[in-house]
Design a protein around this motif. Structure first.
Motif, PDB file in Angstrom:
ATOM      1  N   PRO A 112       0.805  -1.208   0.000  1.00 56.54           N
ATOM      2  CA  PRO A 112       0.000   0.000   0.000  1.00 56.54           C
ATOM      3  C   PRO A 112       0.848   1.273   0.000  1.00 56.54           C
ATOM      4  O   PRO A 112       1.977   1.292   0.460  1.00 56.54           O
ATOM      5  CB  PRO A 112      -0.825  -0.093   1.281  1.00 56.54           C
ATOM      6  CG  PRO A 112      -0.023  -0.937   2.180  1.00 56.54           C
ATOM      7  CD  PRO A 112       0.717  -1.907   1.288  1.00 56.54           C
ATOM      8  N   THR A 113       0.267   2.319  -0.540  1.00 59.95           N
ATOM      9  CA  THR A 113       0.828   3.658  -0.446  1.00 59.95           C
ATOM     10  C   THR A 113      -0.035   4.432   0.538  1.00 59.95           C
ATOM     11  O   THR A 113      -1.261   4.482   0.388  1.00 59.95           O
ATOM     12  CB  THR A 113       0.812   4.362  -1.820  1.00 59.95           C
ATOM     13  OG1 THR A 113       1.626   3.627  -2.723  1.00 59.95           O
ATOM     14  CG2 THR A 113       1.326   5.787  -1.721  1.00 59.95           C
ATOM     15  N   ALA A 114       0.591   5.006   1.549  1.00 57.92           N
ATOM     16  CA  ALA A 114      -0.127   5.779   2.553  1.00 57.92           C
ATOM     17  C   ALA A 114      -0.063   7.256   2.189  1.00 57.92           C
ATOM     18  O   ALA A 114       0.916   7.724   1.606  1.00 57.92           O
ATOM     19  CB  ALA A 114       0.494   5.564   3.931  1.00 57.92           C
ATOM     20  N   ALA A 115      -1.115   7.991   2.535  1.00 55.87           N
ATOM     21  CA  ALA A 115      -1.152   9.436   2.323  1.00 55.87           C
ATOM     22  C   ALA A 115      -1.481  10.110   3.651  1.00 55.87           C
ATOM     23  O   ALA A 115      -2.313   9.618   4.417  1.00 55.87           O
ATOM     24  CB  ALA A 115      -2.194   9.799   1.277  1.00 55.87           C
ATOM     25  N   PHE A 116      -0.802  11.216   3.911  1.00 58.64           N
ATOM     26  CA  PHE A 116      -0.977  11.960   5.159  1.00 58.64           C
ATOM     27  C   PHE A 116      -1.154  13.436   4.839  1.00 58.64           C
ATOM     28  O   PHE A 116      -0.621  13.935   3.847  1.00 58.64           O
ATOM     29  CB  PHE A 116       0.258  11.795   6.065  1.00 58.64           C
ATOM     30  CG  PHE A 116       0.579  10.371   6.365  1.00 58.64           C
ATOM     31  CD1 PHE A 116      -0.013   9.719   7.429  1.00 58.64           C
ATOM     32  CD2 PHE A 116       1.464   9.669   5.567  1.00 58.64           C
ATOM     33  CE1 PHE A 116       0.276   8.390   7.698  1.00 58.64           C
ATOM     34  CE2 PHE A 116       1.771   8.340   5.823  1.00 58.64           C
ATOM     35  CZ  PHE A 116       1.176   7.697   6.895  1.00 58.64           C
ATOM     36  N   ARG A 117      -1.887  14.141   5.690  1.00 57.10           N
ATOM     37  CA  ARG A 117      -1.974  15.596   5.579  1.00 57.10           C
ATOM     38  C   ARG A 117      -2.296  16.175   6.954  1.00 57.10           C
ATOM     39  O   ARG A 117      -2.871  15.498   7.821  1.00 57.10           O
ATOM     40  CB  ARG A 117      -3.018  16.026   4.560  1.00 57.10           C
ATOM     41  CG  ARG A 117      -4.452  15.859   4.999  1.00 57.10           C
ATOM     42  CD  ARG A 117      -5.420  16.387   3.958  1.00 57.10           C
ATOM     43  NE  ARG A 117      -6.802  16.142   4.384  1.00 57.10           N
ATOM     44  CZ  ARG A 117      -7.845  16.286   3.605  1.00 57.10           C
ATOM     45  NH1 ARG A 117      -7.687  16.654   2.344  1.00 57.10           N
ATOM     46  NH2 ARG A 117      -9.059  16.058   4.053  1.00 57.10           N
ATOM     47  N   LEU A 118      -1.911  17.439   7.127  1.00 57.90           N
ATOM     48  CA  LEU A 118      -2.262  18.187   8.317  1.00 57.90           C
ATOM     49  C   LEU A 118      -3.395  19.145   7.967  1.00 57.90           C
ATOM     50  O   LEU A 118      -3.502  19.609   6.826  1.00 57.90           O
ATOM     51  CB  LEU A 118      -1.057  18.973   8.829  1.00 57.90           C
ATOM     52  CG  LEU A 118       0.061  18.109   9.418  1.00 57.90           C
ATOM     53  CD1 LEU A 118       1.325  18.928   9.618  1.00 57.90           C
ATOM     54  CD2 LEU A 118      -0.384  17.476  10.735  1.00 57.90           C
ATOM     55  N   VAL A 119      -4.212  19.439   8.953  1.00 55.41           N
ATOM     56  CA  VAL A 119      -5.332  20.358   8.778  1.00 55.41           C
ATOM     57  C   VAL A 119      -5.254  21.402   9.897  1.00 55.41           C
ATOM     58  O   VAL A 119      -5.062  21.049  11.060  1.00 55.41           O
ATOM     59  CB  VAL A 119      -6.687  19.614   8.850  1.00 55.41           C
ATOM     60  CG1 VAL A 119      -7.853  20.572   8.726  1.00 55.41           C
ATOM     61  CG2 VAL A 119      -6.763  18.530   7.785  1.00 55.41           C
ATOM     62  N   VAL A 120      -5.374  22.685   9.531  1.00 53.71           N
ATOM     63  CA  VAL A 120      -5.459  23.777  10.497  1.00 53.71           C
ATOM     64  C   VAL A 120      -6.798  24.459  10.281  1.00 53.71           C
ATOM     65  O   VAL A 120      -7.025  25.051   9.223  1.00 53.71           O
ATOM     66  CB  VAL A 120      -4.309  24.793  10.325  1.00 53.71           C
ATOM     67  CG1 VAL A 120      -4.503  25.979  11.261  1.00 53.71           C
ATOM     68  CG2 VAL A 120      -2.964  24.153  10.561  1.00 53.71           C
ATOM     69  N   GLY A 121      -7.689  24.347  11.248  1.00 55.74           N
ATOM     70  CA  GLY A 121      -9.035  24.903  11.072  1.00 55.74           C
ATOM     71  C   GLY A 121      -9.685  24.248   9.873  1.00 55.74           C
ATOM     72  O   GLY A 121      -9.824  23.032   9.813  1.00 55.74           O
ATOM     73  N   SER A 122     -10.035  25.047   8.866  1.00 59.08           N
ATOM     74  CA  SER A 122     -10.645  24.497   7.649  1.00 59.08           C
ATOM     75  C   SER A 122      -9.649  24.423   6.495  1.00 59.08           C
ATOM     76  O   SER A 122     -10.031  24.123   5.363  1.00 59.08           O
ATOM     77  CB  SER A 122     -11.849  25.352   7.235  1.00 59.08           C
ATOM     78  OG  SER A 122     -11.436  26.675   6.951  1.00 59.08           O
ATOM     79  N   GLN A 123      -8.357  24.692   6.778  1.00 57.21           N
ATOM     80  CA  GLN A 123      -7.330  24.662   5.729  1.00 57.21           C
ATOM     81  C   GLN A 123      -6.651  23.293   5.693  1.00 57.21           C
ATOM     82  O   GLN A 123      -5.972  22.907   6.632  1.00 57.21           O
ATOM     83  CB  GLN A 123      -6.280  25.750   5.971  1.00 57.21           C
ATOM     84  CG  GLN A 123      -6.839  27.139   5.920  1.00 57.21           C
ATOM     85  CD  GLN A 123      -5.782  28.204   6.190  1.00 57.21           C
ATOM     86  OE1 GLN A 123      -4.585  27.936   6.182  1.00 57.21           O
ATOM     87  NE2 GLN A 123      -6.230  29.417   6.436  1.00 57.21           N
TER      88      GLN A 123
END
Length: 135
Positions: A62-73
């Motif tokens: 598998p390839t994993a994907a990650f992201r950070l979220v600040v408020g609605s951004q």
């Protein structure tokens, strides 16, 4: 830097560690359990989030994907590939893309399976958030 920049003596900052063991096979982003921080801005400012991530895959590919979220951004998606059942580790960061008005903001880490078979497992992560204030 604008001439009106005055860093506070102790900028609001938070840190959290999550060892959730949470897994997903979904192509849709979901919040990582325990990887959430609320930062309060007493004045307009920016928020910087950073996360160090350790993940694994019980099956090959598998390839994993990650992201950070600040408020609605939503931050940019960062992907990492698993070779066999090895443990992957990476760091990501996000600076809020616009000046945020005074208020409280949730900073969180999200993940999903971007490609391949099997599931993606969050072993553990550290999440930091710090604000800068313009006055």
């Amino acid at each position: 830097m604008p001439s009106s920049y005055n860093p506070p003596p102790n900028p609001p900052a938070q840190w959290v560690h999550s060892g959730s063991g949470q897994s997903t096979g979904s192509a849709t982003f979901s919040d990582v359990t325990g990887a959430s921080i609320t930062i309060r801005l007493p004045y307009a400012g920016y928020i910087l989030c950073q996360s160090d991530i350790s993940w694994s895959a019980p099956t090959d590919g598998p390839t994993a994907a990650f992201r950070l979220v600040v408020g609605s951004q939503n931050g940019d998606e960062t992907t990492d590939n698993a070779s066999g059942t090895e443990i992957g580790s990476l760091g990501i960061n996000l600076l809020s893309s616009s000046l945020l008005p005074a208020g409280s903001y949730v900073c969180k880490l999200q993940f999903r399976k971007a490609a391949g078979g099997g599931t993606v497992v969050m072993n553990h992560c550290d999440l930091w958030a710090i604000s800068t204030i313009l006055s």
